[in-house]
Design a protein around this motif. Sequence first.
Motif, PDB file in Angstrom:
ATOM      1  N   VAL A   9       7.647  27.205 -20.200  1.00 36.62           N
ATOM      2  CA  VAL A   9       6.346  27.307 -19.537  1.00 36.62           C
ATOM      3  C   VAL A   9       5.344  26.552 -20.402  1.00 36.62           C
ATOM      4  O   VAL A   9       4.969  27.014 -21.487  1.00 36.62           O
ATOM      5  N   GLU A  10       4.961  25.397 -19.938  1.00 37.35           N
ATOM      6  CA  GLU A  10       4.112  24.499 -20.743  1.00 37.35           C
ATOM      7  C   GLU A  10       3.392  23.545 -19.810  1.00 37.35           C
ATOM      8  O   GLU A  10       4.004  22.935 -18.939  1.00 37.35           O
ATOM      9  N   ASP A  11       2.063  23.421 -19.967  1.00 34.91           N
ATOM     10  CA  ASP A  11       1.309  22.550 -19.065  1.00 34.91           C
ATOM     11  C   ASP A  11       1.267  21.104 -19.541  1.00 34.91           C
ATOM     12  O   ASP A  11       1.005  20.195 -18.754  1.00 34.91           O
ATOM     13  N   ASP A  12       1.535  20.869 -20.815  1.00 31.69           N
ATOM     14  CA  ASP A  12       1.519  19.508 -21.357  1.00 31.69           C
ATOM     15  C   ASP A  12       2.859  18.838 -21.033  1.00 31.69           C
ATOM     16  O   ASP A  12       3.906  19.192 -21.581  1.00 31.69           O
ATOM     17  N   LEU A  53       7.224  29.827 -24.259  1.00 32.11           N
ATOM     18  CA  LEU A  53       5.930  29.959 -23.595  1.00 32.11           C
ATOM     19  C   LEU A  53       4.779  29.398 -24.415  1.00 32.11           C
ATOM     20  O   LEU A  53       4.521  29.846 -25.533  1.00 32.11           O
ATOM     21  N   ASP A  54       4.097  28.435 -23.831  1.00 30.15           N
ATOM     22  CA  ASP A  54       2.887  27.889 -24.450  1.00 30.15           C
ATOM     23  C   ASP A  54       1.765  28.906 -24.250  1.00 30.15           C
ATOM     24  O   ASP A  54       1.605  29.445 -23.157  1.00 30.15           O
ATOM     25  N   LEU A  55       1.001  29.177 -25.300  1.00 29.97           N
ATOM     26  CA  LEU A  55      -0.060  30.195 -25.169  1.00 29.97           C
ATOM     27  C   LEU A  55      -1.284  29.686 -24.410  1.00 29.97           C
ATOM     28  O   LEU A  55      -1.980  30.459 -23.757  1.00 29.97           O
ATOM     29  N   GLY A  56      -1.548  28.369 -24.501  1.00 30.57           N
ATOM     30  CA  GLY A  56      -2.721  27.831 -23.823  1.00 30.57           C
ATOM     31  C   GLY A  56      -2.358  27.251 -22.468  1.00 30.57           C
ATOM     32  O   GLY A  56      -1.993  26.085 -22.362  1.00 30.57           O
ATOM     33  N   LEU A  57      -2.423  28.072 -21.429  1.00 25.94           N
ATOM     34  CA  LEU A  57      -2.059  27.625 -20.079  1.00 25.94           C
ATOM     35  C   LEU A  57      -3.315  27.467 -19.230  1.00 25.94           C
ATOM     36  O   LEU A  57      -4.323  28.124 -19.483  1.00 25.94           O
ATOM     37  N   THR A 102       4.747  26.881 -34.078  1.00 31.55           N
ATOM     38  CA  THR A 102       3.409  26.312 -34.093  1.00 31.55           C
ATOM     39  C   THR A 102       3.515  24.811 -33.885  1.00 31.55           C
ATOM     40  O   THR A 102       4.305  24.137 -34.538  1.00 31.55           O
ATOM     41  N   LYS A 103       2.714  24.300 -32.929  1.00 31.39           N
ATOM     42  CA  LYS A 103       2.681  22.854 -32.669  1.00 31.39           C
ATOM     43  C   LYS A 103       1.973  22.147 -33.810  1.00 31.39           C
ATOM     44  O   LYS A 103       0.967  22.670 -34.283  1.00 31.39           O
ATOM     45  N   PRO A 104       2.379  20.982 -34.252  1.00 29.27           N
ATOM     46  CA  PRO A 104       3.591  20.302 -33.800  1.00 29.27           C
ATOM     47  C   PRO A 104       4.820  20.864 -34.518  1.00 29.27           C
ATOM     48  O   PRO A 104       4.768  21.177 -35.686  1.00 29.27           O
TER      49      PRO A 104
HETATM   50 CA    CA Z   1      -1.178  24.065 -23.243  1.00 34.64          CA
END
Ligand code: CA
Length: 230
Positions: A9-12, A53-57, A102-104
Amino acid sequence: MNKPLILVVEDDAAVRNLITTTLETHQYRAQVAPNGEAGILEAISHNPDVILLDLGLPDMDGIQMIEKVRTWSKTPIIVISARSEDTDKIEALDAGADDYLTKPFSVEELLARLRVTFRRLNDAGSDAGASVFTNGDLKIDYAAGCVFMKDKELHLTPIEYKLLCLLAKNVGKVLTHTYITQEIWGSAWDNDVASLRVFMATLRKKIETDTANPKYIQTHVGVGYRMLKV
Ligand code: CA
Protein backbone atom coordinates in the motif's frame (compact mmCIF):
# COMPACT_ATOMS: atom_id res chain seq x y z
CA MET A 1 3.86 -24.45 -2.74
CA ASN A 2 2.24 -21.05 -3.19
CA LYS A 3 4.51 -18.05 -3.12
CA PRO A 4 3.69 -15.73 -0.22
CA LEU A 5 1.48 -12.79 -1.15
CA ILE A 6 2.56 -9.31 -0.08
CA LEU A 7 0.14 -6.38 -0.25
CA VAL A 8 1.96 -3.12 -1.00
CA VAL A 9 0.00 0.00 0.00
CA GLU A 10 1.93 2.98 -1.31
CA ASP A 11 0.87 6.07 -3.26
CA ASP A 12 4.33 6.84 -4.68
CA ALA A 13 4.40 4.88 -7.97
CA ALA A 14 8.22 4.79 -8.15
CA VAL A 15 8.57 3.31 -4.66
CA ARG A 16 5.66 0.94 -5.32
CA ASN A 17 7.26 -0.32 -8.55
CA LEU A 18 10.64 -0.78 -6.87
CA ILE A 19 9.08 -2.82 -4.07
CA THR A 20 6.94 -4.88 -6.44
CA THR A 21 9.88 -5.69 -8.72
CA THR A 22 12.02 -6.64 -5.72
CA LEU A 23 9.31 -8.92 -4.36
CA GLU A 24 8.62 -10.62 -7.67
CA THR A 25 12.29 -11.37 -8.26
CA HIS A 26 12.57 -12.89 -4.74
CA GLN A 27 9.91 -15.57 -4.62
CA TYR A 28 7.04 -13.37 -3.48
CA ARG A 29 3.84 -12.35 -5.19
CA ALA A 30 2.79 -8.72 -4.95
CA GLN A 31 -0.60 -7.04 -4.85
CA VAL A 32 -0.68 -3.24 -4.93
CA ALA A 33 -2.96 -0.48 -3.68
CA PRO A 34 -2.35 3.26 -4.20
CA ASN A 35 -4.32 4.41 -1.14
CA GLY A 36 -5.80 3.29 2.16
CA GLU A 37 -9.32 2.61 0.92
CA ALA A 38 -8.04 0.35 -1.88
CA GLY A 39 -5.58 -1.21 0.58
CA ILE A 40 -8.38 -2.23 2.93
CA LEU A 41 -10.40 -3.72 0.05
CA GLU A 42 -7.37 -5.66 -1.22
CA ALA A 43 -6.63 -6.90 2.30
CA ILE A 44 -10.21 -8.19 2.60
CA SER A 45 -10.40 -9.83 -0.83
CA HIS A 46 -6.88 -11.31 -1.09
CA ASN A 47 -5.97 -12.05 2.52
CA PRO A 48 -2.24 -11.30 2.03
CA ASP A 49 0.48 -12.94 4.13
CA VAL A 50 2.12 -9.59 4.92
CA ILE A 51 1.12 -5.95 4.36
CA LEU A 52 3.75 -3.32 3.52
CA LEU A 53 2.14 -0.01 4.37
CA ASP A 54 3.27 3.52 3.66
CA LEU A 55 2.22 5.80 6.53
CA GLY A 56 1.66 8.89 4.37
CA LEU A 57 -1.32 8.04 2.17
CA PRO A 58 -3.49 10.50 0.21
CA ASP A 59 -6.86 9.44 1.62
CA MET A 60 -6.11 8.42 5.20
CA ASP A 61 -3.30 8.20 7.70
CA GLY A 62 -1.55 4.82 7.61
CA ILE A 63 -2.21 4.54 11.37
CA GLN A 64 -5.96 4.62 10.64
CA MET A 65 -5.55 1.80 8.17
CA ILE A 66 -3.65 -0.29 10.74
CA GLU A 67 -6.45 0.25 13.25
CA LYS A 68 -9.09 -0.78 10.70
CA VAL A 69 -7.20 -3.88 9.54
CA ARG A 70 -6.56 -4.93 13.15
CA THR A 71 -10.30 -5.09 13.86
CA TRP A 72 -10.47 -8.33 11.84
CA SER A 73 -6.96 -9.42 10.88
CA LYS A 74 -3.64 -10.32 12.51
CA THR A 75 -1.73 -10.21 9.22
CA PRO A 76 1.76 -8.80 9.93
CA ILE A 77 2.06 -5.15 8.91
CA ILE A 78 5.44 -3.62 8.12
CA VAL A 79 5.17 0.14 8.07
CA ILE A 80 7.14 2.24 5.60
CA SER A 81 7.72 5.76 6.78
CA ALA A 82 9.30 8.65 4.94
CA ARG A 83 9.14 10.63 8.12
CA SER A 84 12.15 10.11 10.28
CA GLU A 85 10.31 11.05 13.49
CA ASP A 86 10.17 8.21 15.93
CA THR A 87 6.69 9.19 17.08
CA ASP A 88 5.12 7.93 13.82
CA LYS A 89 6.79 4.55 14.10
CA ILE A 90 5.87 4.28 17.76
CA GLU A 91 2.24 5.18 17.04
CA ALA A 92 2.16 2.62 14.21
CA LEU A 93 3.68 -0.12 16.38
CA ASP A 94 1.28 0.66 19.22
CA ALA A 95 -1.64 0.57 16.77
CA GLY A 96 -0.63 -2.98 15.85
CA ALA A 97 2.12 -2.78 13.23
CA ASP A 98 4.82 -5.44 13.58
CA ASP A 99 7.89 -3.71 12.20
CA TYR A 100 8.97 -0.62 10.29
CA LEU A 101 11.26 0.53 7.50
CA THR A 102 12.39 4.13 7.13
CA LYS A 103 12.67 5.64 3.65
CA PRO A 104 15.03 5.53 1.90
CA PHE A 105 15.65 1.83 2.54
CA SER A 106 17.68 -0.69 0.59
CA VAL A 107 16.30 -3.74 -1.18
CA GLU A 108 18.36 -5.90 1.22
CA GLU A 109 16.74 -4.20 4.21
CA LEU A 110 13.26 -4.85 2.84
CA LEU A 111 14.04 -8.52 2.19
CA ALA A 112 15.61 -8.91 5.64
CA ARG A 113 12.47 -7.52 7.34
CA LEU A 114 10.31 -9.92 5.35
CA ARG A 115 12.51 -12.88 6.32
CA VAL A 116 12.23 -11.93 10.01
CA THR A 117 8.45 -11.64 9.67
CA PHE A 118 8.02 -15.00 7.92
CA ARG A 119 10.31 -16.71 10.38
CA ARG A 120 8.18 -15.34 13.20
CA LEU A 121 4.99 -16.51 11.47
CA ASN A 122 6.37 -20.02 11.04
CA ASP A 123 7.62 -20.17 14.62
CA ALA A 124 4.32 -18.88 15.97
CA GLY A 125 2.61 -21.84 14.35
CA SER A 126 4.99 -24.49 15.66
CA ASP A 127 5.71 -22.95 19.09
CA ALA A 128 2.14 -22.09 20.02
CA GLY A 129 1.47 -23.29 23.52
CA ALA A 130 5.01 -24.66 23.91
CA SER A 131 6.14 -24.77 27.53
CA VAL A 132 9.80 -24.34 26.64
CA PHE A 133 11.19 -21.51 24.51
CA THR A 134 14.57 -21.93 22.84
CA ASN A 135 16.52 -19.38 20.85
CA GLY A 136 20.18 -20.18 20.19
CA ASP A 137 21.77 -20.94 23.58
CA LEU A 138 18.90 -19.34 25.45
CA LYS A 139 16.21 -21.57 26.96
CA ILE A 140 13.19 -20.51 28.99
CA ASP A 141 11.22 -23.16 30.82
CA TYR A 142 7.91 -21.36 31.40
CA ALA A 143 6.42 -24.07 33.59
CA ALA A 144 9.41 -24.14 35.96
CA GLY A 145 10.08 -20.39 35.62
CA CYS A 146 13.75 -21.07 34.86
CA VAL A 147 16.11 -19.57 32.31
CA PHE A 148 19.19 -21.31 30.97
CA MET A 149 22.10 -20.14 28.85
CA LYS A 150 24.13 -23.01 27.38
CA ASP A 151 22.40 -25.29 29.95
CA LYS A 152 23.63 -23.15 32.85
CA GLU A 153 20.79 -21.74 34.94
CA LEU A 154 20.61 -17.95 35.13
CA HIS A 155 19.38 -16.12 38.20
CA LEU A 156 16.98 -13.43 37.05
CA THR A 157 14.98 -11.05 39.21
CA PRO A 158 11.18 -11.30 38.77
CA ILE A 159 11.12 -8.19 36.57
CA GLU A 160 14.03 -9.36 34.42
CA TYR A 161 12.23 -12.68 33.98
CA LYS A 162 8.94 -10.99 33.03
CA LEU A 163 10.78 -8.77 30.57
CA LEU A 164 12.61 -11.69 28.98
CA CYS A 165 9.39 -13.72 28.64
CA LEU A 166 7.58 -10.76 27.05
CA LEU A 167 10.35 -10.34 24.46
CA ALA A 168 10.53 -14.10 23.86
CA LYS A 169 6.77 -14.39 23.32
CA ASN A 170 7.07 -11.63 20.71
CA VAL A 171 10.36 -12.80 19.18
CA GLY A 172 11.06 -10.98 15.91
CA LYS A 173 8.66 -8.15 16.72
CA VAL A 174 9.65 -4.63 17.78
CA LEU A 175 7.97 -3.80 21.10
CA THR A 176 7.66 -0.12 22.03
CA HIS A 177 8.68 1.29 25.42
CA THR A 178 5.01 2.06 26.10
CA TYR A 179 3.90 -1.48 25.31
CA ILE A 180 6.62 -3.05 27.44
CA THR A 181 6.16 -0.80 30.46
CA GLN A 182 2.40 -1.30 30.32
CA GLU A 183 2.85 -5.07 30.25
CA ILE A 184 5.41 -5.06 33.05
CA TRP A 185 4.17 -2.32 35.39
CA GLY A 186 0.68 -1.60 34.11
CA SER A 187 1.62 2.02 33.42
CA ALA A 188 3.78 3.97 31.01
CA TRP A 189 5.28 6.98 32.74
CA ASP A 190 8.67 8.44 31.83
CA ASN A 191 9.97 6.94 35.08
CA ASP A 192 8.94 3.48 33.91
CA VAL A 193 10.88 3.94 30.67
CA ALA A 194 13.93 4.96 32.71
CA SER A 195 13.47 1.86 34.90
CA LEU A 196 13.05 -0.26 31.80
CA ARG A 197 16.49 0.85 30.58
CA VAL A 198 18.02 -0.16 33.90
CA PHE A 199 16.35 -3.60 33.93
CA MET A 200 17.27 -4.12 30.28
CA ALA A 201 20.92 -3.37 31.09
CA THR A 202 21.00 -5.86 33.97
CA LEU A 203 19.16 -8.49 31.91
CA ARG A 204 21.61 -8.07 29.05
CA LYS A 205 24.57 -8.53 31.38
CA LYS A 206 23.13 -11.92 32.22
CA ILE A 207 22.22 -13.15 28.74
CA GLU A 208 24.56 -11.41 26.31
CA THR A 209 28.20 -12.42 25.88
CA ASP A 210 29.07 -8.97 24.54
CA THR A 211 26.67 -6.29 25.82
CA ALA A 212 28.14 -3.75 23.35
CA ASN A 213 27.04 -6.04 20.47
CA PRO A 214 23.93 -7.74 21.77
CA LYS A 215 22.93 -10.91 19.97
CA TYR A 216 19.51 -11.55 21.51
CA ILE A 217 17.97 -8.19 22.32
CA GLN A 218 18.19 -5.38 19.79
CA THR A 219 17.74 -1.73 20.80
CA HIS A 220 15.62 0.51 18.58
CA VAL A 221 16.75 3.92 19.79
CA GLY A 222 13.79 6.06 20.84
CA VAL A 223 11.35 3.28 19.91
CA GLY A 224 11.82 0.10 21.93
CA TYR A 225 13.37 -3.38 21.85
CA ARG A 226 13.16 -6.58 19.84
CA MET A 227 14.36 -10.10 20.56
CA LEU A 228 16.03 -11.49 17.48
CA LYS A 229 15.76 -15.11 16.45
CA VAL A 230 19.40 -16.25 16.44
CA1 CA B 1 3.26 8.36 0.62
